[in-house]
Design an enzyme around this catalytic site. Structure first.
Site, mmCIF file in Angstrom:
data_model
loop_
_atom_site.group_PDB
_atom_site.id
_atom_site.type_symbol
_atom_site.label_atom_id
_atom_site.label_comp_id
_atom_site.label_asym_id
_atom_site.label_seq_id
_atom_site.Cartn_x
_atom_site.Cartn_y
_atom_site.Cartn_z
ATOM 1 N N MET A 82 -6.683 9.259 -4.027
ATOM 2 C CA MET A 82 -5.584 8.363 -3.725
ATOM 3 C C MET A 82 -5.939 7.578 -2.466
ATOM 4 O O MET A 82 -5.978 8.145 -1.384
ATOM 5 C CB MET A 82 -4.310 9.190 -3.532
ATOM 6 C CG MET A 82 -3.267 8.537 -2.690
ATOM 7 S SD MET A 82 -1.675 9.335 -2.624
ATOM 8 C CE MET A 82 -1.997 10.801 -1.699
ATOM 9 N N PRO A 83 -6.201 6.276 -2.584
ATOM 10 C CA PRO A 83 -6.468 5.496 -1.379
ATOM 11 C C PRO A 83 -5.178 5.224 -0.600
ATOM 12 O O PRO A 83 -4.134 4.955 -1.186
ATOM 13 C CB PRO A 83 -7.077 4.204 -1.906
ATOM 14 C CG PRO A 83 -6.634 4.095 -3.315
ATOM 15 C CD PRO A 83 -6.398 5.493 -3.798
ATOM 16 N N THR A 84 -5.297 5.314 0.701
ATOM 17 C CA THR A 84 -4.187 4.989 1.594
ATOM 18 C C THR A 84 -4.685 3.976 2.603
ATOM 19 O O THR A 84 -5.691 4.200 3.271
ATOM 20 C CB THR A 84 -3.676 6.242 2.332
ATOM 21 O OG1 THR A 84 -3.257 7.210 1.370
ATOM 22 C CG2 THR A 84 -2.522 5.901 3.251
ATOM 23 N N ASP A 96 -1.359 3.889 -1.713
ATOM 24 C CA ASP A 96 -0.344 3.843 -0.656
ATOM 25 C C ASP A 96 -0.753 2.813 0.386
ATOM 26 O O ASP A 96 -1.925 2.719 0.741
ATOM 27 C CB ASP A 96 -0.211 5.205 0.045
ATOM 28 C CG ASP A 96 0.411 6.263 -0.839
ATOM 29 O OD1 ASP A 96 1.341 5.934 -1.592
ATOM 30 O OD2 ASP A 96 -0.037 7.415 -0.778
#
EC number: 5.3.2.-
Length: 63
Positions: free
Chosen positions: A1-3, A40
């Site tokens: 999940m990239p943030t 995100d």
């Protein structure tokens, strides 16, 4: 999940922020092969008095 953590001087409109978030998400889906729901983006607005470049606060008059 990239943030993504985006820090920028305050003053951008809600529409500009929406467009930025949409584009960061779109590119992440394209490049990283992730689902949009996994991206995100955290936007932090910083007052000009709390940002300096070249030893000078942005709240001061610029030459």
């Amino acid at each position: 999940m990239p943030t993504y953590h985006v820090e920028m001087m305050e003053g951008r409109t809600l529409e500009q922020k929406k467009k930025l978030v949409a584009e960061l998400t779109r590119v992440s889906v394209e490049v990283l092969a992730v689902k949009p729901e996994s991206v995100d983006v955290i936007i932090t607005d910083i007052k000009r008095e709390n940002w300096a470049t070249g030893g000078k606060l942005w709240s001061e008059p610029r030459d």
